[in-house]
Design an enzyme around this catalytic site. Structure first.
Site, mmCIF file in Angstrom:
data_model
loop_
_atom_site.group_PDB
_atom_site.id
_atom_site.type_symbol
_atom_site.label_atom_id
_atom_site.label_comp_id
_atom_site.label_asym_id
_atom_site.label_seq_id
_atom_site.Cartn_x
_atom_site.Cartn_y
_atom_site.Cartn_z
ATOM 1 N N LYS A 135 -8.739 -2.814 -11.008
ATOM 2 C CA LYS A 135 -10.078 -2.586 -11.560
ATOM 3 C C LYS A 135 -10.081 -1.589 -12.724
ATOM 4 C CE LYS A 135 -12.506 -4.093 -7.391
ATOM 5 N NZ LYS A 135 -12.879 -5.423 -7.885
ATOM 6 N N ASP A 163 -4.831 0.972 -0.025
ATOM 7 C CA ASP A 163 -5.495 0.194 -1.067
ATOM 8 C C ASP A 163 -6.479 1.085 -1.820
ATOM 9 O OD1 ASP A 163 -7.136 -1.577 -2.521
ATOM 10 O OD2 ASP A 163 -6.704 -3.202 -1.124
ATOM 11 N N TYR A 166 -10.571 -6.184 2.670
ATOM 12 C CA TYR A 166 -10.219 -7.177 1.652
ATOM 13 C C TYR A 166 -9.106 -6.620 0.778
ATOM 14 C CZ TYR A 166 -10.472 -10.409 -2.255
ATOM 15 O OH TYR A 166 -10.155 -11.333 -3.224
#
Length: 435
Positions: free
Chosen positions: A275, A248, A149
């Site tokens: 995040k 990522d 993702y």
């Protein structure tokens, strides 16, 4: 109705009322990831490593807002930095200072990052990173791993959780749209790779070497166990085939001061972040080699590339992020990762003693439960999991005062936690398996 479900209904009437009232103006839960049956919790406040819901129930927070709250809730230094910036101004139409300090701190920590740009989310970060790497390479196709993702734009929300009857052969997966409305062109431009299969990855990339502009690697930090040899192989094969690698770190930056790439010993061309970098505020970032990133430098001749946004590099976010990173010292990461090791050891003892069919993944301070028989190596293995059993364990543990991710994946520890909190979760899971 199960006894635990009845207890949940009785313990959370105000959460139910607020959820049902919200549905008059929102399509389902206010955020899709919040929902779990029969209704999601509504929270009143956070205190350190605890949350209190609107019905007064108190939980040790092992979700930490999808891993973002690495310092827990109400951190004094972050609150002070935010308040100081608010008093100076929320947004000032020009550089405010904290953004530059945060950029410098990120470049200092991550060896492969010489320049960095800020966005408002991890989705935006991967969107701009993909554009950059496609543009530099001159090749249109994006290679990504099945089950990975990277956000919710068309180029990447593909084969995130594909139905196995539509996913094609394991060694040559078919691109499957992750949501309605994905452009058919995006599907045609996606090349899907399998995790943990060097031979298949090499064959696919070599077959499409003149089409693939970039390879995206989400190591599924704390979700899928990754062999370091496989991660290093992906870096080596992309370099050998003259392909650009985007790594990522939106979750994986929790691993240590230099991120997950320092742990694996690789140097991606571009890295995406999010995040925890925003200290609890919306954030994304992407950075890498100067010769790539300087295409966004608009002080000279036009390069053909641009990236901006009204709230990109927001000074309040940057102030919170900088205050967060300054507390994430090597000693802080040692504490977090040590708690992760303690948790893993405790839970594995429980599962082994009970002969339970549970595959546990603990990487640093992120951990996931998969209710299945081994092996666990790829998305297709994850898809075999017993989600109904996971939901029942989630609910039982919640009623014992421990809040996990309702999917039982991508749970996270926070810095205020101590050994007792971790041991309490182990005991709660043990009791949940009794039920």
């Amino acid at each position: 109705m199960s006894q635990d479900l009845q207890r949940y209904r009785e313990a959370t009437p105000e959460s139910r009322r607020r959820f049902e009232a919200a549905r008059a103006s929102t399509a389902g839960a206010v955020k899709g990831a919040y929902f779990h049956a029969p209704w999601p919790l509504s929270m009143e406040r956070g205190e350190g490593c605890h949350l209190v819901d609107v019905d007064g129930n108190r939980y040790v927070d092992f979700n930490n807002h999808h891993t973002a709250q690495i310092l827990g809730h109400g951190n004094a230094a972050v609150s002070a930095a935010v308040q100081e910036q608010l008093e100076r101004g929320v947004v000032l139409g020009g550089q405010a200072g904290a953004e530059v300090e945060l950029a410098a701190e990120m470049c200092r920590r991550v060896a492969s990052v010489e320049r960095i740009r800020f966005t408002n989310s991890g989705t935006e970060a991967t969107l701009h990173a993909v554009r950059l790497l496609r543009g530099v390479s001159g090749r249109p196709r994006v290679a990504k791993f099945e089950g990975a993702y990277h956000g919710s734009h068309d180029a990447v929300e593909i084969s995130v959780a594909p139905p196995l009857d539509k996913a094609g052969p394991a060694s040559a997966p078919v691109a499957v749209a992750g949501t309605g409305g994905i452009s058919p062109g995006a599907l045609a431009e996606a090349l899907i790779l399998p995790y943990d299969d060097e031979a298949a990855v090499e064959a696919l990339l070599k077959a499409h070497r003149h089409e693939v502009g970039c390879v995206l690697l989400d190591p599924k930090y704390g979700i899928l166990p990754q062999r370091p040899e496989f991660v290093r192989f992906v870096r080596e094969i992309t370099r050998d085939l003259d392909m650009l690698l985007m790594f990522d770190e939106i979750v994986g930056f929790r691993m240590g001061p230099g991120g997950l790439q320092a742990h694996y010993g690789i140097d991606p061309d571009v890295t995406t972040f999010g995040k925890m970098v925003g200290g609890g505020f919306p954030v994304g970032a992407f950075g890498g080699r100067a010769d790539l990133m300087d295409r966004f430098d608009n002080t000279g001749s036009p390069t053909g590339f641009s990236q901006s946004g009204t709230f990109s590099a927001h000074p309040v976010t940057a102030a919170a992020g900088l205050a967060t990173l300054r507390q994430l010292t090597p000693e802080a990461f040692d504490h977090l990762n040590g708690l992760g090791e303690r948790l893993g050891a405790g839970l594995r003892e429980v599962f082994e003693r009970r002969g339970a069919a549970v595959e546990l993944v603990v990487t640093g301070s992120v951990f996931s439960f998969h209710f299945l028989e081994p092996p666990l190596r790829t998305w297709r293995d994850m898809a075999r999991g017993d989600r109904g059993r996971g939901s029942r364990v989630f609910l039982s543990v919640l009623l014992q005062g421990c809040l996990l991710s309702h999917s039982m994946g991508m749970n996270a520890l926070s810095l205020p936690m101590e050994a007792g909190h971790v041991d309490g979760l182990v005991e709660a899971v043990d009791r949940a398996l009794d039920a």
